[in-house]
Design a protein around this motif. Structure first.
Motif, PDB file in Angstrom:
ATOM      1  N   THR A 193       0.833  -1.213   0.000  1.00  0.00           N
ATOM      2  CA  THR A 193       0.000   0.000   0.000  1.00  0.00           C
ATOM      3  C   THR A 193       0.863   1.257   0.000  1.00  0.00           C
ATOM      4  O   THR A 193       0.627   2.208  -0.730  1.00  0.00           O
ATOM      5  CB  THR A 193      -0.928   0.006   1.231  1.00  0.00           C
ATOM      6  N   ARG A 194       1.858   1.273   0.872  1.00  0.00           N
ATOM      7  CA  ARG A 194       2.856   2.340   0.956  1.00  0.00           C
ATOM      8  C   ARG A 194       2.304   3.681   1.416  1.00  0.00           C
ATOM      9  O   ARG A 194       2.803   4.242   2.363  1.00  0.00           O
ATOM     10  CB  ARG A 194       3.615   2.504  -0.366  1.00  0.00           C
ATOM     11  N   GLY A 195       1.298   4.243   0.795  1.00  0.00           N
ATOM     12  CA  GLY A 195       0.838   5.554   1.205  1.00  0.00           C
ATOM     13  C   GLY A 195      -0.636   5.766   0.935  1.00  0.00           C
ATOM     14  O   GLY A 195      -1.187   5.235  -0.024  1.00  0.00           O
ATOM     15  N   VAL A 196      -1.281   6.559   1.800  1.00  0.00           N
ATOM     16  CA  VAL A 196      -2.682   6.927   1.630  1.00  0.00           C
ATOM     17  C   VAL A 196      -2.726   8.387   1.216  1.00  0.00           C
ATOM     18  O   VAL A 196      -2.295   9.267   1.959  1.00  0.00           O
ATOM     19  CB  VAL A 196      -3.480   6.703   2.937  1.00  0.00           C
ATOM     20  N   PHE A 197      -3.255   8.651   0.023  1.00  0.00           N
ATOM     21  CA  PHE A 197      -3.315  10.009  -0.497  1.00  0.00           C
ATOM     22  C   PHE A 197      -4.527  10.784   0.008  1.00  0.00           C
ATOM     23  O   PHE A 197      -4.445  11.972   0.261  1.00  0.00           O
ATOM     24  CB  PHE A 197      -3.350   9.989  -2.024  1.00  0.00           C
ATOM     25  N   GLU A 198      -5.666  10.112   0.102  1.00  0.00           N
ATOM     26  CA  GLU A 198      -6.874  10.845   0.504  1.00  0.00           C
ATOM     27  C   GLU A 198      -7.851   9.921   1.215  1.00  0.00           C
ATOM     28  O   GLU A 198      -7.972   8.741   0.878  1.00  0.00           O
ATOM     29  CB  GLU A 198      -7.551  11.481  -0.716  1.00  0.00           C
ATOM     30  N   VAL A 199      -8.532  10.484   2.221  1.00  0.00           N
ATOM     31  CA  VAL A 199      -9.636   9.809   2.882  1.00  0.00           C
ATOM     32  C   VAL A 199     -10.863  10.702   2.777  1.00  0.00           C
ATOM     33  O   VAL A 199     -10.749  11.937   2.754  1.00  0.00           O
ATOM     34  CB  VAL A 199      -9.340   9.493   4.372  1.00  0.00           C
ATOM     35  N   ALA A 200     -12.049  10.094   2.687  1.00  0.00           N
ATOM     36  CA  ALA A 200     -13.282  10.874   2.558  1.00  0.00           C
ATOM     37  C   ALA A 200     -14.458  10.086   3.128  1.00  0.00           C
ATOM     38  O   ALA A 200     -14.563   8.879   2.908  1.00  0.00           O
ATOM     39  CB  ALA A 200     -13.538  11.203   1.086  1.00  0.00           C
ATOM     40  N   TRP A 201     -15.329  10.783   3.886  1.00  0.00           N
ATOM     41  CA  TRP A 201     -16.531  10.185   4.455  1.00  0.00           C
ATOM     42  C   TRP A 201     -17.691  10.315   3.478  1.00  0.00           C
ATOM     43  O   TRP A 201     -17.793  11.298   2.744  1.00  0.00           O
ATOM     44  CB  TRP A 201     -16.931  10.903   5.742  1.00  0.00           C
ATOM     45  N   ASN A 202     -18.596   9.323   3.498  1.00  0.00           N
ATOM     46  CA  ASN A 202     -19.830   9.494   2.740  1.00  0.00           C
ATOM     47  C   ASN A 202     -20.776  10.397   3.527  1.00  0.00           C
ATOM     48  O   ASN A 202     -20.509  10.765   4.679  1.00  0.00           O
ATOM     49  CB  ASN A 202     -20.464   8.150   2.378  1.00  0.00           C
ATOM     50  N   ARG A 203     -21.904  10.741   2.939  1.00  0.00           N
ATOM     51  CA  ARG A 203     -22.791  11.747   3.536  1.00  0.00           C
ATOM     52  C   ARG A 203     -23.376  11.309   4.869  1.00  0.00           C
ATOM     53  O   ARG A 203     -23.661  12.134   5.737  1.00  0.00           O
ATOM     54  CB  ARG A 203     -23.929  12.075   2.571  1.00  0.00           C
ATOM     55  N   SER A 204     -23.556   9.998   5.082  1.00  0.00           N
ATOM     56  CA  SER A 204     -24.125   9.511   6.338  1.00  0.00           C
ATOM     57  C   SER A 204     -23.065   9.279   7.401  1.00  0.00           C
ATOM     58  O   SER A 204     -23.390   9.093   8.577  1.00  0.00           O
ATOM     59  CB  SER A 204     -24.892   8.202   6.099  1.00  0.00           C
ATOM     60  N   GLY A 205     -21.801   9.269   7.002  1.00  0.00           N
ATOM     61  CA  GLY A 205     -20.738   8.989   7.950  1.00  0.00           C
ATOM     62  C   GLY A 205     -20.586   7.518   8.280  1.00  0.00           C
ATOM     63  O   GLY A 205     -19.889   7.160   9.234  1.00  0.00           O
ATOM     64  N   GLU A 206     -21.235   6.646   7.501  1.00  0.00           N
ATOM     65  CA  GLU A 206     -21.164   5.207   7.776  1.00  0.00           C
ATOM     66  C   GLU A 206     -20.086   4.506   6.964  1.00  0.00           C
ATOM     67  O   GLU A 206     -19.780   3.350   7.231  1.00  0.00           O
ATOM     68  CB  GLU A 206     -22.528   4.567   7.479  1.00  0.00           C
ATOM     69  N   LYS A 207     -19.526   5.183   5.963  1.00  0.00           N
ATOM     70  CA  LYS A 207     -18.477   4.593   5.142  1.00  0.00           C
ATOM     71  C   LYS A 207     -17.357   5.610   4.962  1.00  0.00           C
ATOM     72  O   LYS A 207     -17.589   6.813   4.889  1.00  0.00           O
ATOM     73  CB  LYS A 207     -19.020   4.165   3.771  1.00  0.00           C
ATOM     74  N   LEU A 208     -16.150   5.080   4.893  1.00  0.00           N
ATOM     75  CA  LEU A 208     -14.972   5.917   4.678  1.00  0.00           C
ATOM     76  C   LEU A 208     -14.203   5.379   3.483  1.00  0.00           C
ATOM     77  O   LEU A 208     -13.876   4.190   3.416  1.00  0.00           O
ATOM     78  CB  LEU A 208     -14.074   5.910   5.918  1.00  0.00           C
ATOM     79  N   GLY A 209     -13.926   6.223   2.515  1.00  0.00           N
ATOM     80  CA  GLY A 209     -13.129   5.840   1.362  1.00  0.00           C
ATOM     81  C   GLY A 209     -11.681   6.271   1.528  1.00  0.00           C
ATOM     82  O   GLY A 209     -11.402   7.281   2.179  1.00  0.00           O
ATOM     83  N   ALA A 210     -10.769   5.502   0.958  1.00  0.00           N
ATOM     84  CA  ALA A 210      -9.344   5.839   1.018  1.00  0.00           C
ATOM     85  C   ALA A 210      -8.691   5.457  -0.303  1.00  0.00           C
ATOM     86  O   ALA A 210      -8.895   4.347  -0.805  1.00  0.00           O
ATOM     87  CB  ALA A 210      -8.667   5.109   2.177  1.00  0.00           C
ATOM     88  N   SER A 211      -7.909   6.369  -0.858  1.00  0.00           N
ATOM     89  CA  SER A 211      -7.189   6.098  -2.107  1.00  0.00           C
ATOM     90  C   SER A 211      -5.703   6.014  -1.807  1.00  0.00           C
ATOM     91  O   SER A 211      -5.169   6.809  -1.026  1.00  0.00           O
ATOM     92  CB  SER A 211      -7.462   7.197  -3.136  1.00  0.00           C
ATOM     93  N   CYS A 212      -5.027   5.054  -2.449  1.00  0.00           N
ATOM     94  CA  CYS A 212      -3.657   4.712  -2.051  1.00  0.00           C
ATOM     95  C   CYS A 212      -2.682   4.777  -3.221  1.00  0.00           C
ATOM     96  O   CYS A 212      -3.071   4.757  -4.391  1.00  0.00           O
ATOM     97  CB  CYS A 212      -3.628   3.317  -1.435  1.00  0.00           C
ATOM     98  N   SER A 213      -1.403   4.813  -2.870  1.00  0.00           N
ATOM     99  CA  SER A 213      -0.354   5.004  -3.870  1.00  0.00           C
ATOM    100  C   SER A 213      -0.090   3.768  -4.717  1.00  0.00           C
ATOM    101  O   SER A 213       0.556   3.859  -5.757  1.00  0.00           O
ATOM    102  CB  SER A 213       0.952   5.427  -3.186  1.00  0.00           C
ATOM    103  N   ASP A 214      -0.577   2.599  -4.289  1.00  0.00           N
ATOM    104  CA  ASP A 214      -0.345   1.383  -5.075  1.00  0.00           C
ATOM    105  C   ASP A 214      -1.495   1.096  -6.034  1.00  0.00           C
ATOM    106  O   ASP A 214      -1.514   0.053  -6.674  1.00  0.00           O
ATOM    107  CB  ASP A 214      -0.118   0.185  -4.154  1.00  0.00           C
ATOM    108  N   GLY A 215      -2.463   2.023  -6.132  1.00  0.00           N
ATOM    109  CA  GLY A 215      -3.600   1.835  -7.014  1.00  0.00           C
ATOM    110  C   GLY A 215      -4.814   1.244  -6.336  1.00  0.00           C
ATOM    111  O   GLY A 215      -5.843   1.038  -6.984  1.00  0.00           O
TER     112      GLY A 215
END
Length: 600
Positions: A556-578
């Motif tokens: 994984t190496r690195g996390v570029f961005e994290v973001a919550w959905n509108r309800s706060g029940e899910k969290l997305g994360a985008s990473c440097s390995d794709g």
């Protein structure tokens, strides 16, 4: 033998391009004015490395020529840095020994230490055959019969070379792209970026990370996070989709649907339908297969087509993507391409829709900010108030915005006005991010000068000015309840600030590498953070403790961005390995209707 500075610069430019560092190469060409010289000559791949290798062989031969018979057989091979620092005419100076300062044993050469250091610096991302521009489903072949992207192919923009030239020019094992320099954006004494140009062009910011300057994808080269606990999220609550073939820079949730968009250096964006991801029946494979690919290139993976920024409009019906080629593309929520708009003369760093949805705003390396008319699919007005690259922007009202730049300034401008409404000065280095808080009517900015500044709309002097961190500040976010802002950066700490009182109220210290992203939950009760230590932490703002964590696999190496959905029940994360991750965080019981209040 003689050569000009332009000839040397041309070889360096080719080296940067062959190493996959097109961001740096673009700015290097402009700064050295190579674009004004006719230097387009046929030179073989790896020419600079080949010339350096020849020079190194000559220095080594010259050094051994001064030794006694038989003694040259006992001399270690000379490293590149050794060759640059020794006098080969002096027999007693054959190679540098390690000192007793902890850098190594007395018999260890600098070349050996350099090799060890490089094991912590290898990064990059896979690449492979590209896809035709347009829309396709993630689960099947691309329209027109083009096969799905092969993630085992070479990194984007790099073709196979012989083993000597590929390793020496920055290619690590397994087709990974190795960086030139440290694994993270380090700075020279005095606060200047090691790869900065006189104009502050293309700051280290996220785009040093965009070039894959991260830790080696192995247990030996990967630092273990400083903290572990039983707060690690259960594996069955994580959906990890590794479909992008290179770094995923950004992710953004649709404000009304259970889907989000991502942008990657593989020249694609994707729309992910994650409905049902909290159930066992909807697996990572199912989500990957039903994702929609938004292709930005008709060629093989193009490094000029990196998708650097994305944003949804307030209705959730439209997604805009900003690209390294200077083009903005508009898509429906279903992934249909509506239009392509071009006006920037270089990479786009930021893109924002206004609340009304009639305009969106872009900021780019060409020093300009542009307001686009959504209804008419055209540019409304071009603003050229900055003296160097515009790095970020945010709307203040539906027709007024603020932008920041490597020229150290913030500019407040309005649609229809030909002059800036206000120029905010005070930062002493490039300004990395700017954010507006509608509750307090304040603008926050952070900079490589390590300061966090908060500005009123009524004055050109900051109402809050603090040296917030010991290293460069990369990201800032206002809490949804307003008046509180989080800052984070390269000193690996997150700090929270009460703007009304102008003081720090929290310091969160668990990450072991630079932090590139923070995001508040909709009720402000939790803060998520992502770092190059491969960890995502979720902090409880009442106790300042990590209540949930996710540690990615070694690659994984690195996390570029994290973001919550509108309800706060899910969290997305985008990473440097794709990889794109979706975490089911319902156990946190986020309640958007009951905002958390910070203690003052």
């Amino acid at each position: 033998m003689s050569f000009s500075a332009s000839e040397l610069n041309y070889l360096i430019l080719r080296y940067l391009e062959e190493s996959g560092l097109n961001h740096t190469a673009f700015l290097f060409a402009r700064e050295t004015q190579l674009d004004q010289h006719d230097m387009a000559r046929e030179v073989p791949s790896g020419a600079l490395v080949h010339v350096v290798q020849k020079g190194l062989a000559f220095v080594e031969f010259e050094s051994k020529a001064n030794l006694e018979d038989g003694e040259e057989n006992d001399v270690p091979r000379i490293g590149l840095l050794d060759a640059a620092s020794i006098d080969p005419t002096k027999p007693g100076v054959r190679h540098r020994q390690a000192t007793n300062d902890g850098a190594g044993t007395s018999g260890q050469t600098q070349r050996d230490r350099d090799r060890e250091a490089r094991t912590d610096r290898v990064g990059g991302g896979g690449g492979g055959p590209g896809m035709a521009e347009g829309r396709t489903n993630g689960g099947g072949p691309v329209q027109g019969g083009t096969p799905r992207r092969d993630r085992s192919a070479h990194p984007a923009g790099l073709s196979p070379t012989n083993s000597t030239s590929s390793q020496a020019s920055g290619m690590g094992g397994g087709g990974q792209r190795a960086p030139i320099g440290p694994p993270h954006p380090e700075r020279t004494p005095g606060g200047s970026s090691t790869n900065n140009t006189p104009n502050g062009q293309y700051n280290n910011k996220k785009h040093a990370a965009m070039n894959g300057l991260n830790r080696m994808a192995s247990e030996e080269g990967r630092l273990t996070p400083l903290w572990r606990s039983n707060c690690e999220i259960d594996k069955d609550k994580v959906r990890a989709m590794k479909v992008h073939s290179s770094e995923v820079f950004v992710c953004s949730w649709n404000p009304h649907r259970d889907c989000f968009g991502t942008g990657s250096s593989d020249s694609t964006a994707r729309i992910w339908d994650v409905s049902g991801s909290e159930t066992p029946q909807v697996t990572s494979e199912i989500i990957a297969n039903r994702s929609v690919i938004l292709m930005h290139s008709e060629e093989l993976v193009s490094q000029e087509k990196d998708v650097t920024t994305i944003d949804w409009d307030a209705t959730g019906n439209w997604l805009a993507t900003g690209c390294y080629d200077g083009q903005v593309r508009l898509w429906t929520a279903d992934g249909d391409l509506v239009g392509t708009l071009g006006a920037h003369a270089g990479p786009i760093f930021a893109l924002r829709f206004n609340q009304r949805g009639n305009y969106f705003l872009t900021a780019g390396v060409d020093k300009s900010t542009i307001v686009w008319n959504m209804a008419e699919n055209r540019k409304e007005q071009v603003f050229t108030f900055h003296e160097s690259s515009a790095l970020d922007c945010d709307w203040l009202t539906d027709d007024m915005f603020v932008s920041c730049s490597t020229d150290k300034k913030l500019i407040i401008a309005k649609v229809g006005e030909r002059r800036p409404l206000r120029t905010l000065k005070g930062h002493t280095h490039e300004v990395n991010a700017v954010r507006f808080d509608k509750h307090s009517q304040r603008i926050a900015s952070c900079s490589d000068d390590k300061t966090l500044k908060v500005w009123s709309l009524d004055t050109e002097r900051p109402v809050m000015d603090v040296t917030a961190h010991t290293k460069e500040i990369y990201t800032i976010r206002w809490a949804p309840v307003g008046h509180v802002i989080a800052s984070a950066g390269f000193d690996k700490k997150i700090r929270l600030w009460d703007v009304a009182q102008g003081k720090e109220i929290k310091c969160l210290d668990r990450h072991s590498d630079p932090i590139y992203t923070v995001a508040f939950s909709p009720d402000s009760r939790y803060l998520a953070s992502g770092s190059f230590d491969s960890c995502v932490y979720i902090w409880d703002m009442r106790t300042d403790d990590v209540v949930l964590s996710y540690t990615g696999p070694p690659e994984t190496r690195g996390v570029f961005e994290v973001a919550w959905n509108r309800s706060g029940e899910k969290l997305g994360a985008s990473c440097s390995d794709g990889t794109v991750n979706v975490l089911d965080v319902r156990q946190l019981q986020v309640t958007p209707s009951v905002p958390h209040k910070f203690k003052r």
